[in-house]
Design an enzyme around this catalytic site. Structure first.
Site, PDB file in Angstrom:
ATOM      1  N   ASP A 150      -7.313   1.843  12.443  1.00  0.00           N
ATOM      2  CA  ASP A 150      -6.099   2.658  12.428  1.00  0.00           C
ATOM      3  C   ASP A 150      -6.325   4.058  11.886  1.00  0.00           C
ATOM      4  O   ASP A 150      -5.632   5.006  12.266  1.00  0.00           O
ATOM      5  CB  ASP A 150      -5.004   1.957  11.621  1.00  0.00           C
ATOM      6  CG  ASP A 150      -4.177   1.008  12.476  1.00  0.00           C
ATOM      7  OD1 ASP A 150      -4.293   1.079  13.711  1.00  0.00           O
ATOM      8  OD2 ASP A 150      -3.417   0.211  11.913  1.00  0.00           O
ATOM      9  N   SER A 154      -3.080 -10.632   6.812  1.00  0.00           N
ATOM     10  CA  SER A 154      -2.636  -9.274   7.110  1.00  0.00           C
ATOM     11  C   SER A 154      -2.070  -9.283   8.525  1.00  0.00           C
ATOM     12  O   SER A 154      -2.746  -9.702   9.466  1.00  0.00           O
ATOM     13  CB  SER A 154      -3.816  -8.301   7.012  1.00  0.00           C
ATOM     14  OG  SER A 154      -3.433  -7.014   7.434  1.00  0.00           O
ATOM     15  N   ARG A 186       0.205   3.338  17.534  1.00  0.00           N
ATOM     16  CA  ARG A 186      -0.189   4.390  16.583  1.00  0.00           C
ATOM     17  C   ARG A 186      -0.019   5.813  17.102  1.00  0.00           C
ATOM     18  O   ARG A 186       0.409   6.699  16.353  1.00  0.00           O
ATOM     19  CB  ARG A 186      -1.629   4.165  16.116  1.00  0.00           C
ATOM     20  CG  ARG A 186      -1.883   2.859  15.383  1.00  0.00           C
ATOM     21  CD  ARG A 186      -0.754   2.441  14.497  1.00  0.00           C
ATOM     22  NE  ARG A 186      -1.094   1.322  13.614  1.00  0.00           N
ATOM     23  CZ  ARG A 186      -0.215   0.479  13.115  1.00  0.00           C
ATOM     24  NH1 ARG A 186       1.070   0.596  13.453  1.00  0.00           N
ATOM     25  NH2 ARG A 186      -0.579  -0.489  12.305  1.00  0.00           N
ATOM     26  N   ASP A 215       0.811  -1.216   0.000  1.00  0.00           N
ATOM     27  CA  ASP A 215       0.000   0.000   0.000  1.00  0.00           C
ATOM     28  C   ASP A 215       0.844   1.266   0.000  1.00  0.00           C
ATOM     29  O   ASP A 215       0.642   2.167  -0.839  1.00  0.00           O
ATOM     30  CB  ASP A 215      -0.929   0.016   1.225  1.00  0.00           C
ATOM     31  CG  ASP A 215      -2.007  -1.057   1.134  1.00  0.00           C
ATOM     32  OD1 ASP A 215      -2.164  -1.649   0.050  1.00  0.00           O
ATOM     33  OD2 ASP A 215      -2.663  -1.310   2.148  1.00  0.00           O
TER      34      ASP A 215
END
Length: 433
Positions: free
Chosen positions: A121, A174, A92, A12
């Site tokens: 996220d 993932s 994060r 990505d």
């Protein structure tokens, strides 16, 4: 315009770099954070420049991640969906903060991330950006572009001659990895009826294949912060890495979780959190020894709220600061050691000790006790049972009234010497006597 992109080097973000240049005319600055994932960030700079980045920052945030984010969440006892120890969630806000700092340093106008519109996220990054840099524009390509699949992304890269060496074309799961955990989603795991296959787990041994001899480890805490293993003082990073290795060897820390994403979707994740599972088991046991029943109850109320806060990306808020202040107060005396046995997927507490322990052997003993007279409990029990006895008396009167005819009840009421009938309250009082 300059854009700071949170960069992982995966499919990505490799595609996002040229997409930002083509669609925004952007000068793309890539920032990759090392929070303990395998491979780190050493080789990502070359990859970022090859896709068109103008600058690259590889940030080693491992020690700060453990001391400033992992341990505060651990001390709060935060667990989401009863089993998820928040590994991805807590990384994060740290990555977001570093992105903002680099944007300020380089004069960037925008921040960009590779999060999808379905996941959590996007909230964690964008709520952090809103708190730390509300003046900067946020670009989320997954909410704008017409790429809708991995096949589309590979085709986009191929058309532009972008090398995706090291990217798995047949990727089944993932995954997100850092010092606290590794997560697995997608593929066969999307059906909750499917058991995780052996190919899912990358850290931990199958508990059935774990050593037949248990391993005992003693974890030392100071005010709720882990500081030693088997008496040896270690840095936060070294301590967690040591427990991760021990826990993985003995199959500790696997969790199969059905969780509720913030956007309203139920999802399934399989997590491996070996060191974290050991630490949470140990600190909760130490709290049982040191905290009063009321303080434990307060901590149990605080923990799920803290977990929601972390999961939803509300780290950079006055709420988290207030909760941390409460945790700091509660953990003042949570200093001591806990011995934990690792065996066949389980972390079991063997012993615990603390200087500020509220456990009094003299009081707890079933034998004779100098500090406690058994007869003293009589008055306590009489007062403590008063609400139950009051309810029982009221029910007795109601039951009698329901079974005796009204005329008989009136006729049979006793009278005083002046002929006045006794009231119901007086009857109840008489029965209590």
């Amino acid at each position: 315009m300059k854009v700071v992109l949170g960069y992982s080097g995966g499919l990505d973000t490799s595609v996002i770099v040229p997409w930002l240049r083509e669609n925004y005319g952007a000068d793309v600055i890539c920032m990759a954070a090392d929070v303990g994932q395998r491979g780190g960030v050493a080789k990502l700079g070359t990859k970022a420049f090859a896709t068109g980045a103008s600058a690259f920052f590889g940030e080693d945030l491992r020690e700060e991640f453990v001391s400033g984010y992992v341990f505060p969440v651990l001390r709060a006892g935060a667990v989401y969906s009863r089993k998820y120890l928040l590994g991805t969630s807590m990384a994060r806000p740290l990555i977001s903060r570093r992105m903002v700092e680099i944007a300020r340093r380089t004069g960037a106008h925008c921040l960009a991330h590779g999060c999808t519109g379905k996941g959590n996220d996007q909230l964690r990054f964008e709520l952090s950006f809103a708190a730390l840099a509300p003046d900067l524009q946020v670009i989320a390509p997954w909410r704008e572009w017409d790429i809708v699949s991995r096949e589309d992304a590979f085709a986009y890269a191929e058309q532009r001659g972008i090398s995706l060496e090291g990217v798995d074309h047949e990727k089944l799961y993932s995954r997100d990895e850092n010092l606290w955990h590794i997560s697995h989603e997608g593929g066969p795991l999307e059906d909750p009826a499917n058991a995780p296959g052996d190919d899912v787990f990358l850290w931990t041994r199958d508990p059935a294949a774990a050593p037949d001899v248990p391993l005992d480890v003693e974890v030392g805490f100071e005010k709720g912060v882990p500081v030693t293993i088997d008496g040896e003082a270690l840095s936060p990073l070294a301590l967690l890495e040591t427990l991760n290795a021990a826990g993985s060897e003995h199959g500790v820390g696997r969790a199969d979780v059905i969780e509720d994403r913030v956007v309203g979707i139920k999802s399934r994740g399989v997590y491996e959190t070996p060191g974290g599972t050991i630490l949470l088991t140990a600190i909760q046991e130490l709290e049982q020894l040191v905290l009063s029943r009321q303080c434990l109850g307060l901590k149990d109320q605080l923990a799920p709220r803290y977990a929601d806060l972390v999961y939803e990306g509300r780290w950079w808020t006055p709420e988290r600061e207030a909760l941390d202040a409460m945790v700091n107060s509660l953990m003042t005396n949570v200093t001591g050691t806990v011995r934990v046995r690792l065996f066949k997927g389980q972390a079991t507490v063997l012993s615990r000790s603390a200087p500020a322990s509220l456990y009094d052997l003299d009081l707890a003993s079933f034998g004779a006790s100098e500090g406690y007279a058994h007869a003293d409990s009589s008055g306590f029990l009489k007062l403590f049972s008063l609400p139950q006895r009051a309810v029982a008396a009221q029910r007795l009167v109601a039951a009698q009234a329901a079974t005796v005819p009204v005329s008989d009840t009136v006729a049979s009421r006793p009278t005083d010497r002046n002929g006045r009938e006794s009231s119901t309250a007086e009857l109840v009082h008489a029965k209590r006597g």
